[in-house]
Design a protein around this motif. Structure first.
Motif, PDB file in Angstrom:
ATOM      1  N   LYS A  79      -1.902  -0.237   8.392  1.00 13.21           N
ATOM      2  CA  LYS A  79      -0.823  -1.034   7.798  1.00 13.21           C
ATOM      3  C   LYS A  79      -0.664  -0.666   6.318  1.00 13.21           C
ATOM      4  O   LYS A  79       0.452  -0.422   5.838  1.00 13.21           O
ATOM      5  CB  LYS A  79      -1.152  -2.515   7.931  1.00 13.21           C
ATOM      6  CG  LYS A  79      -0.083  -3.436   7.409  1.00 13.21           C
ATOM      7  CD  LYS A  79      -0.517  -4.872   7.532  1.00 13.21           C
ATOM      8  CE  LYS A  79       0.505  -5.786   6.869  1.00 13.21           C
ATOM      9  NZ  LYS A  79       0.022  -7.173   6.855  1.00 13.21           N
ATOM     10  N   ASP A  80      -1.779  -0.582   5.612  1.00 11.17           N
ATOM     11  CA  ASP A  80      -1.726  -0.217   4.194  1.00 11.17           C
ATOM     12  C   ASP A  80      -1.130   1.173   4.012  1.00 11.17           C
ATOM     13  O   ASP A  80      -0.272   1.383   3.145  1.00 11.17           O
ATOM     14  CB  ASP A  80      -3.139  -0.242   3.588  1.00 11.17           C
ATOM     15  CG  ASP A  80      -3.625  -1.666   3.440  1.00 11.17           C
ATOM     16  OD1 ASP A  80      -2.778  -2.591   3.554  1.00 11.17           O
ATOM     17  OD2 ASP A  80      -4.833  -1.865   3.228  1.00 11.17           O
TER      18      ASP A  80
ATOM     19  N   GLN B 285       2.596   1.050   4.507  1.00 10.06           N
ATOM     20  CA  GLN B 285       3.300   0.505   3.336  1.00 10.06           C
ATOM     21  C   GLN B 285       3.480   1.611   2.295  1.00 10.06           C
ATOM     22  O   GLN B 285       4.542   1.775   1.698  1.00 10.06           O
ATOM     23  CB  GLN B 285       2.504  -0.656   2.703  1.00 10.06           C
ATOM     24  CG  GLN B 285       2.341  -1.871   3.601  1.00 10.06           C
ATOM     25  CD  GLN B 285       3.676  -2.469   4.032  1.00 10.06           C
ATOM     26  OE1 GLN B 285       4.722  -2.120   3.499  1.00 10.06           O
ATOM     27  NE2 GLN B 285       3.637  -3.348   5.022  1.00 10.06           N
TER      28      GLN B 285
ATOM     29  N   GLN C 292       6.933   3.337   0.854  1.00 10.08           N
ATOM     30  CA  GLN C 292       7.301   3.329  -0.560  1.00 10.08           C
ATOM     31  C   GLN C 292       7.619   4.726  -1.090  1.00 10.08           C
ATOM     32  O   GLN C 292       8.613   4.924  -1.767  1.00 10.08           O
ATOM     33  CB  GLN C 292       6.169   2.716  -1.386  1.00 10.08           C
ATOM     34  CG  GLN C 292       6.258   1.194  -1.407  1.00 10.08           C
ATOM     35  CD  GLN C 292       4.941   0.586  -1.801  1.00 10.08           C
ATOM     36  OE1 GLN C 292       4.102   1.254  -2.391  1.00 10.08           O
ATOM     37  NE2 GLN C 292       4.762  -0.675  -1.466  1.00 10.08           N
TER      38      GLN C 292
END
Lengths: 692, 201
Positions: free
Chosen positions: B53-54, B57, B61
């Motif tokens: 998940k990190d 993200q 970005q």
């Protein structure tokens, strides 16, 4: 009370042990052995996976999509492919092999169809003859400039006539399209080609490739080489398809061998053969059973021990002049040359196309190579898939510690992702020390599943400098055109490894070569003006002959070859008044001239001018080339409407894994169940002891 | 005075006791092993999703392929929202990848693109959710290109040799594959549960 604490102590100890058992690989994996221990974690899964999932290159928008799929006609779904039978007859005379390939297209459906078959041939094959057999009638193919041939074929196809078109999509890849095959009808197309027999280490050999490795075209390739984009937008001409009934593409092979000397042994590396001596020094070889078209056929023969040839001269007299072929064996000089200090760079392909048997062979070959280095060598290893990565930034001494590190690196290699050969070449050739004392050798291990050859050749040509480049082909169907040409540019050799059993032998032979370059800076002077090919002669290694094709208007008296044998000047002259008559030398010469011309293209010469020259040579010698195609058109129309296109599928090369959906279950539930039942058992036992 | 009683050292007593209950100890040890192994599979599947998940993200970005942990040979390519559950999808459908997340079959296009995107997952971890998927359910797939919605058109059971389900299609299709039966014990099953969804305009 005490008993209870004891039980708790025991349980917690066991829990700790368990935690350590599972935790340790995770802790370890952050260090250099990452992928090593990484694999161990998943052992339970690997064990339960009996067929690894299909794995291909990383950029989904590249080659892969074309690979699995059959041509789709509108929304009507997927079409059946016409059946195909292939029969190959070789006639080997001296150093020339002539092959007659007959392919019978049968249309099992109830519609009129067009068949498309993409087939590989040896990279030095000269295709010069094609005929189409419809029932009793035979139609000879004629050579035409590529565009003209294509429009003739299209015209015939649209007017319902039977037609066949043989064209070259790459120097070792040809397409045969046959138009208007009626329901239940068969059309036989016979193609003839010839090539020079390979001769090395006193062994003559002949290869017939049967299927193609799916080529990988990198995403940002920017060359002007001829690629044909099909209606689905893909520029890769051959789809690879998993055949549900793989008995369709079978190949029968017959070889008439007439070497001109007594043969000690005839062997086929991968297919069982039968052999009979029909006349003295004439042999008939056949396959025990028709082989599946998924592994290259390699036949080799050796002269008897006291009959090793040291030179050969064959001539052919034609109206255009005299053609000749020369083979010259340099003297062996092992005892005079001591091993030179070398810098060896191993480059290994770890892209998706290497998955399966190929990567295992590559790893074996690498391990063998690293352990064979001599103590004053330096070495480095570069692996590449979607990115290239070097083991060390600079080549390191061959110390025990460095070897260990290299072996760990090799063990951790897995095949996945794209194959950006260029970035690997940049690492291997881009940063060379100017005045190094060492002989720099790059050993490139790959299956050559590459589509942007021209761009790579260009890069190699501009950056090779004094480095010698050796290519090692892995797997069932390496792109031997790319491998041979790349090695040619780097004055090195091409080694082909087909099965894992071959690894040690082939690598041993290569290493003997690497240690002793026998003859370098070779120059050949004829007594009379001739046009000879190849132009820049490669270094020769142990067991390799010098091979030259020439054309002349007046007979030549002699030839003088010079070169350097270690530090000494070497010179040898060969009288050329005598020579055995042999046909086909003109074709061979023309093929080599075309190869030389295409090579000139990478050297920055004007492309259109070279194309014009290739066209002239190919037309004069009736050859299929990048500029010319063979076309045969029936005189009478047979189909009433237009026929639909069908493509014959190449089988996937042996060792590449396709055809299973990924394994998607874990043994978690099973293990949980076992755990619960064992716990139950332990509790029952405990109660039984407590309450006897 | 003679209250001193010789007591064997703790380590000897411990081993005596273990030996006295050797069967029980063995059973317990193996039981713990298998509990651990089973728990480990699930723990890996659940915990890895947080790391992925990190990474995802991060990818959203700055658009770069980010491996979820330093030594990973894969990277997140998409997310799937199925029946209120969010799954982070990794690139590549190898046994190694599937232990951590559903894997996108690299030979197929990504969700949102033309053609048939294929994602596979383990039936007992991430893709256990597929058991409850029904025709007309909506699956949302997010890639770096944006979110696309798919409408489930069929669920079926096929043999593992049936590669036709991953063949390309002309329309936007999402194919989710997992093993069948869902509660099967044996990891070597020959059947696959295939969910096909068509892209909603």
């Amino acid at each position: 009370m005490t008993k209870r604490t004891r039980v708790i102590v025991v349980l917690s100890l066991l829990a700790l042990a368990g935690a350590f058992r599972f935790g340790s690989p995770l802790l370890l994996s952050s260090d250099a052995q990452a992928s090593h221990s990484h694999l161990k974690i998943d052992l339970s899964y690997e064990a339960s996976t009996h067929a690894p999932p299909p794995k291909r290159v990383s950029h989904y928008h590249d080659v892969e999509q074309g690979s699995f799929f059959v041509k789709e006609a509108g929304d009507s779904g997927y079409l059946l492919s016409p059946l195909l039978h292939t029969q190959v007859d070789f006639t080997v005379t001296g150093l020339i092999s002539r092959a007659v390939v007959s392919q019978e297209f049968t249309n099992p459906s109830s519609e009129w169809v067009n068949g498309v078959y993409v087939f590989p041939l040896p990279e030095n094959a000269a295709v010069d003859h094609m005929k189409m057999v419809i029932g009793e009638r035979v139609i000879e193919g004629i050579i035409k400039p590529k565009e003209t041939a294509k429009s003739l074929y299209e015209e015939a196809r649209l007017s319902g006539k039977k037609a066949s078109l043989v064209s070259q999509s790459r120097p070792n890849l040809f397409t045969n399209t046959v138009a208007n095959i009626g329901p239940g009808e068969s059309v036989k197309v016979v193609i003839e080609y010839q090539q020079a027999v390979h001769f090395e280490d006193n062994t003559f050999s002949l290869t017939f490739p049967t299927t193609i490795t799916t080529r990988y075209l990198p995403s940002q390739h920017n060359t002007e080489q001829q690629v044909e984009v099909n209606e689905h937008g893909w520029a890769i001409p051959q789809p690879i398809y998993t055949q549900p009934t793989p008995t369709n593409n079978k190949v029968a092979i017959n070889v008439a061998l007439n070497p001109g000397f007594p043969v000690a042994s005839i062997t086929s590396r991968h297919h069982p053969i039968t052999q009979t001596e029909v006349r003295p020094n004439q042999y008939q070889i056949g396959l025990e059973q028709a082989m599946m078209a998924n592994a290259d056929f390699t036949l080799s023969w050796q002269p008897q021990d006291n009959q090793h040839p040291i030179a050969a001269h064959f001539v052919q007299k034609t109206e255009q002049g005299q053609y000749g072929m020369i083979m010259l064996m340099p003297p062996t000089a092992e005892n005079r040359v001591s091993a030179i200090a070398k810098e060896m760079i191993f480059v290994v392909d770890t892209s998706g196309s290497m998955h399966g048997e190929s990567i295992l062979q590559a790893k074996q070959a690498l391990t063998f190579a690293v352990n064979k280095l001599s103590s004053n060598d330096t070495f480095n290893i570069i692996q590449f898939n979607a990115h290239a990565r070097a083991l060390w930034s600079e080549s390191q001494q061959n110390s025990a510690a460095n070897r260990r590190e290299a072996n760990t690196f090799i063990a951790s290699l897995t095949a996945d992702g794209g194959s950006e050969i260029r970035s690997a070449l940049e690492l291997a050739l881009g940063r060379q020390h100017e005045n190094s004392e060492r002989l720099r050798q790059v050993i490139f291990i790959t299956d050559g599943a590459i589509g942007n050859e021209a761009e790579l050749f260009n890069y190699i040509h501009n950056n090779i400098k004094q480095t010698r480049l050796f290519t090692v082909g892995i797997g069932s169907a390496p792109n031997s055109y790319f491998m041979t040409e790349a090695a040619n540019m780097g004055k090195g050799t091409y080694t082909f490894i087909n099965t894992q059993l071959d690894v040690a032998n082939s690598m041993q032979a290569l290493f003997e070569n690497l240690a002793y370059p026998i003859l370098r800076d070779i120059n050949v002077a004829f007594s009379d003006p001739v046009e000879s090919y190849p132009k820049n002669l490669p270094d020769l290694y142990k067991g390799q002959p010098l091979m030259i094709s020439y054309k002349t208007s007046e007979p030549v008296t002699s030839l003088n070859a010079t070169g350097y044998l270690a530090e000494d000047m070497w010179q040898q002259s060969l009288p050329l008044q005598k020579g055995a008559m042999q046909s086909g030398l003109d074709t061979l010469w023309a093929r080599r001239k075309i190869a030389q011309l295409s090579r000139n293209k990478y050297k920055g010469m004007e492309a259109s001018e070279i194309d014009q020259q290739i066209l002239e040579v190919a037309m004069a010698h009736h050859l299929v080339s990048s500029m010319t195609s063979l076309v045969a058109v029936d005189v009478t129309p047979s189909a009433l409407g237009t026929s639909t296109d069908r493509r014959i599928h190449n089988l996937t090369p042996k060792g590449q894994l396709l055809g299973h959906l990924p394994q998607t279950a874990t043994p978690a539930l099973l293990h949980l169940l076992i755990a619960i039942s064992l716990m139950g058992l332990a509790l029952c036992r405990l109660f039984a002891i407590k309450n006897p | 005075m003679s209250t001193f009683r010789y007591q064997k050292p703790l380590i000897i007593r411990l081993s005596d006791m273990l030996w006295g209950h050797k069967i029980i100890v063995c059973c317990l040890a193996m039981s713990l092993y298998f509990f651990g192994s089973s728990g480990y599979i699930h723990a890996k599947a659940v915990l890895a999703q947080y790391l992925i998940k990190d990474a995802w993200q991060h990818t959203l970005q700055n658009g770069q392929q980010t491996p979820p942990w330093a030594w990973a040979d894969t990277f997140p390519v998409a997310t799937l929202d199925i029946n209120g559950e969010r799954l982070y999808v990794l690139s590549g459908a190898t046994g190694r990848t599937l232990a951590f997340a559903p894997g996108h079959l690299q030979s197929t296009p990504l969700p949102g693109e033309q053609g048939n995107s294929v994602i596979t997952g383990h039936r007992d971890t991430h893709f256990s959710v597929l058991a409850s998927v029904q025709v007309n359910d909506v699956i949302a797939a997010q890639t770096t290109e944006g979110v696309s919605y798919y409408n489930v058109v069929s669920t079926r059971i096929v043999d593992e040799s049936n590669v036709s389900v991953i063949q390309n299609t002309s329309q936007g299709t999402l194919t989710l594959i997992t093993c069948y039966p869902f509660n099967g014990l044996m990891p070597n099953t020959h059947l696959r549960w295939v969910v096909s969804a068509k892209r909603m305009p």
